[in-house]
Design a protein around this motif. Structure first.
Motif, PDB file in Angstrom:
ATOM      1  N   ARG A  70     -21.156  33.394  58.877  1.00  0.00           N
ATOM      2  CA  ARG A  70     -20.785  34.239  60.007  1.00  0.00           C
ATOM      3  C   ARG A  70     -19.835  35.371  59.609  1.00  0.00           C
ATOM      4  O   ARG A  70     -19.249  36.033  60.468  1.00  0.00           O
ATOM      5  N   ASN A  71     -19.646  35.571  58.296  1.00  0.00           N
ATOM      6  CA  ASN A  71     -18.806  36.645  57.762  1.00  0.00           C
ATOM      7  C   ASN A  71     -17.349  36.555  58.213  1.00  0.00           C
ATOM      8  O   ASN A  71     -16.670  37.567  58.348  1.00  0.00           O
ATOM      9  N   ILE A  72     -16.874  35.349  58.441  1.00  0.00           N
ATOM     10  CA  ILE A  72     -15.456  35.164  58.738  1.00  0.00           C
ATOM     11  C   ILE A  72     -14.682  35.158  57.421  1.00  0.00           C
ATOM     12  O   ILE A  72     -13.573  35.687  57.325  1.00  0.00           O
ATOM     13  N   ILE A  73     -15.291  34.573  56.383  1.00  0.00           N
ATOM     14  CA  ILE A  73     -14.752  34.669  55.028  1.00  0.00           C
ATOM     15  C   ILE A  73     -15.863  35.195  54.124  1.00  0.00           C
ATOM     16  O   ILE A  73     -17.046  35.097  54.456  1.00  0.00           O
ATOM     17  N   HIS A  74     -15.490  35.722  52.974  1.00  0.00           N
ATOM     18  CA  HIS A  74     -16.450  36.286  52.026  1.00  0.00           C
ATOM     19  C   HIS A  74     -17.209  35.164  51.319  1.00  0.00           C
ATOM     20  O   HIS A  74     -16.676  34.061  51.143  1.00  0.00           O
ATOM     21  N   ASN A  75     -18.446  35.444  50.929  1.00  0.00           N
ATOM     22  CA  ASN A  75     -19.273  34.437  50.244  1.00  0.00           C
ATOM     23  C   ASN A  75     -18.626  33.939  48.960  1.00  0.00           C
ATOM     24  O   ASN A  75     -18.695  32.739  48.652  1.00  0.00           O
ATOM     25  N   ASN A  76     -17.998  34.843  48.200  1.00  0.00           N
ATOM     26  CA  ASN A  76     -17.370  34.425  46.946  1.00  0.00           C
ATOM     27  C   ASN A  76     -16.141  33.551  47.201  1.00  0.00           C
ATOM     28  O   ASN A  76     -15.880  32.616  46.438  1.00  0.00           O
ATOM     29  N   LYS A  77     -15.405  33.852  48.253  1.00  0.00           N
ATOM     30  CA  LYS A  77     -14.254  33.012  48.602  1.00  0.00           C
ATOM     31  C   LYS A  77     -14.732  31.610  48.958  1.00  0.00           C
ATOM     32  O   LYS A  77     -14.120  30.610  48.555  1.00  0.00           O
ATOM     33  N   ALA A  78     -15.842  31.536  49.695  1.00  0.00           N
ATOM     34  CA  ALA A  78     -16.403  30.237  50.055  1.00  0.00           C
ATOM     35  C   ALA A  78     -16.800  29.472  48.800  1.00  0.00           C
ATOM     36  O   ALA A  78     -16.522  28.268  48.678  1.00  0.00           O
ATOM     37  N   ALA A  79     -17.437  30.150  47.859  1.00  0.00           N
ATOM     38  CA  ALA A  79     -17.861  29.506  46.615  1.00  0.00           C
ATOM     39  C   ALA A  79     -16.657  29.011  45.822  1.00  0.00           C
ATOM     40  O   ALA A  79     -16.667  27.893  45.280  1.00  0.00           O
ATOM     41  N   ASN A  80     -15.599  29.831  45.760  1.00  0.00           N
ATOM     42  CA  ASN A  80     -14.388  29.431  45.038  1.00  0.00           C
ATOM     43  C   ASN A  80     -13.720  28.227  45.691  1.00  0.00           C
ATOM     44  O   ASN A  80     -13.253  27.310  44.998  1.00  0.00           O
ATOM     45  N   LEU A  81     -13.664  28.220  47.021  1.00  0.00           N
ATOM     46  CA  LEU A  81     -13.069  27.082  47.730  1.00  0.00           C
ATOM     47  C   LEU A  81     -13.859  25.802  47.460  1.00  0.00           C
ATOM     48  O   LEU A  81     -13.275  24.750  47.156  1.00  0.00           O
ATOM     49  N   LYS A  82     -15.178  25.890  47.577  1.00  0.00           N
ATOM     50  CA  LYS A  82     -16.020  24.698  47.377  1.00  0.00           C
ATOM     51  C   LYS A  82     -15.898  24.188  45.947  1.00  0.00           C
ATOM     52  O   LYS A  82     -15.830  22.973  45.722  1.00  0.00           O
ATOM     53  N   SER A  83     -15.858  25.098  44.989  1.00  0.00           N
ATOM     54  CA  SER A  83     -15.732  24.709  43.586  1.00  0.00           C
ATOM     55  C   SER A  83     -14.409  23.989  43.338  1.00  0.00           C
ATOM     56  O   SER A  83     -14.367  22.926  42.696  1.00  0.00           O
ATOM     57  N   GLY A  84     -13.331  24.551  43.851  1.00  0.00           N
ATOM     58  CA  GLY A  84     -12.020  23.935  43.673  1.00  0.00           C
ATOM     59  C   GLY A  84     -11.921  22.577  44.332  1.00  0.00           C
ATOM     60  O   GLY A  84     -11.349  21.634  43.779  1.00  0.00           O
ATOM     61  N   LEU A  85     -12.508  22.454  45.516  1.00  0.00           N
ATOM     62  CA  LEU A  85     -12.478  21.155  46.211  1.00  0.00           C
ATOM     63  C   LEU A  85     -13.333  20.125  45.480  1.00  0.00           C
ATOM     64  O   LEU A  85     -12.957  18.950  45.402  1.00  0.00           O
TER      65      LEU A  85
END
Length: 83
Positions: A61-76
């Protein structure tokens, strides 16, 4: 001040969307914090798919950037694996 009906409607809808986005973003951030604070691997593995789903929804929904989402998921994922 807006002079057209459509502009007034846009103001109302923008405010509703802003509040919805703010709520979803804050809820996701709280879920991420909760997952990062977990000590038990079993509980973290149970919560992880839910948090990833929430992050994906924000990115879609473009609330956060796709790359930020990928970085968050990777870190978690690294955090859950290291428990």
């Amino acid at each position: 001040m807006a002079n057209h009906k459509s502009a007034l409607k846009r103001i109302r809808s923008n405010e509703a969307k802003r509040l919805r986005n703010k709520y979803q973003h804050k809820t996701t951030r709280n879920a991420i914090k909760k997952l990062r604070d977990m000590d038990k691997k079993k509980d973290a593995e149970k919560l992880f798919p839910t948090v990833v789903s929430m992050i994906d929804r924000l990115a879609k929904r473009n609330i956060i950037h796709n790359n930020k989402a990928a970085n968050l998921k990777s870190g978690l994922a690294k955090h859950v694996a290291s428990l």
